[in-house]
Design an enzyme around this catalytic site. Structure first.
Site, PDB file in Angstrom:
ATOM      1  N   HIS A 148     -65.182 -38.110 -55.731  1.00 15.82           N
ATOM      2  CA  HIS A 148     -65.054 -36.848 -54.991  1.00 15.82           C
ATOM      3  C   HIS A 148     -65.161 -35.619 -55.892  1.00 15.82           C
ATOM      4  CE1 HIS A 148     -60.835 -37.013 -56.371  1.00 15.82           C
ATOM      5  NE2 HIS A 148     -60.729 -35.735 -56.033  1.00 15.82           N
ATOM      6  N   LYS A 152     -67.658 -31.702 -60.737  1.00 18.52           N
ATOM      7  CA  LYS A 152     -67.023 -30.978 -61.842  1.00 18.52           C
ATOM      8  C   LYS A 152     -67.698 -31.254 -63.185  1.00 18.52           C
ATOM      9  CE  LYS A 152     -62.459 -30.205 -59.816  1.00 18.52           C
ATOM     10  NZ  LYS A 152     -61.011 -30.468 -59.872  1.00 18.52           N
ATOM     11  N   ASP A 230     -56.138 -35.876 -52.130  1.00 22.48           N
ATOM     12  CA  ASP A 230     -56.486 -35.005 -53.252  1.00 22.48           C
ATOM     13  C   ASP A 230     -55.432 -33.910 -53.439  1.00 22.48           C
ATOM     14  OD1 ASP A 230     -58.028 -33.835 -55.296  1.00 22.48           O
ATOM     15  OD2 ASP A 230     -59.119 -32.587 -53.880  1.00 22.48           O
TER      16      ASP A 230
END
Length: 279
Positions: A148, A152, A230
């Site tokens: 997920h 990044k 999350d």
């Protein structure tokens, strides 16, 4: 022994072994209760994978060449199915290994997020199980949860490690990671549900999310589950700009934001499993 067994004989010679009168053959001690037998090798592309053995016909008739040919056809299909299963298993192992390599690449960029993806995956899987989702959905959810934050990879590490409050433009850059992640995995067409879960995991139940403003059930379920998992792990973890929250405070925040940020059904499932997750 291996050398005088009818099955090994068929495998080593790579051709069917037919005995219509087994009692008067070298294998009379192996199949004492049978009158006739056929052993047909399952020949793979590189090696024999085993053999199919059938005993005498219920009618008592002897075996004919048509019987042998029919069994050879079955053996060939069985060998192909077994090889495909082995290949699928190897590909599955390679795929999961690649996913974990991505996870390590993401988390190696900043020690603040070490272990985050694995914890989110554990939380998400528990929530999905509590919601009664089937094993196929849960397996794909696990991949989605592990990846997920893959976007990044493109986020400057100085932003990930910044101790001061982020400027608006810096926050905007970090908030791009769901879209970046979905773009990175965009060519994996059979995994569109997974890429959508990544793309939309920061959308909000009330439609006030950052990107596409999806609302309610228009947000994919994978994304809604990951959103709760999350957020909970993020609050339960130290960040460069703040200390982690106590478990009861993090749980309370999830409850407070049920119906606005989070899907109420997902929150309800989370509340049912949170004690197990924290034990």
């Amino acid at each position: 022994t291996k050398s005088d067994h009818i099955v090994w004989d068929a495998i080593e010679k790579n051709k069917p072994q037919v005995f219509c009168d087994i009692k008067n053959s070298p294998h009379n001690n192996t199949f004492k209760k049978m009158k006739a037998i056929i052993a047909c090798p399952m020949a793979g592309k590189k090696k024999s994978l085993g053999a199919i053995v059938i005993g005498e016909k219920s009618s008592g008739e002897e075996f004919y060449s048509s019987d042998t040919k029919f069994l050879m056809a079955i053996s060939s299909q069985a060998a192909l199915a077994i090889e495909n299963a082995y290949l699928h298993q190897e590909l599955e192992g390679f795929f999961f290994g690649t996913v974990m390599a991505f996870v390590k690449a993401i988390e190696s960029r900043s020690h603040w997020t070490s272990g985050h993806s694995e914890r989110v995956t554990r939380y998400a899987a528990a929530i999905a199980r509590e919601m009664g989702m089937d094993s196929e959905f849960r397996d794909r959810l696990k991949i989605c949860a592990l990846l997920h934050d893959i976007g990044k990879i493109a986020t400057p590490v100085e932003l990930l490690d910044k101790r001061e409050t982020l400027e608006n433009d810096e926050l905007t850059e970090i908030e791009q990671h769901p879209l970046t992640g979905a773009t990175i995995l965009g060519e994996l067409k059979p995994f569109k549900d997974i890429t959508n879960g990544i793309r939309y995991h920061h959308e909000k139940w009330d439609g006030n999310g950052v990107h596409e403003k999806l609302k309610g059930e228009a947000i994919p379920l994978m994304a809604r589950i990951i959103a709760v998992a999350d957020a909970f792990d993020a609050m339960m973890s130290d960040r460069p700009y703040r200390k982690k929250l106590p478990a009861d405070r993090a749980t309370k925040e999830i409850q407070i934001n049920s119906g606005t940020q989070f899907d109420p059904d997902v929150v309800a499932a989370f509340m049912n499993v949170k004690n197990t997750l924290l034990s």
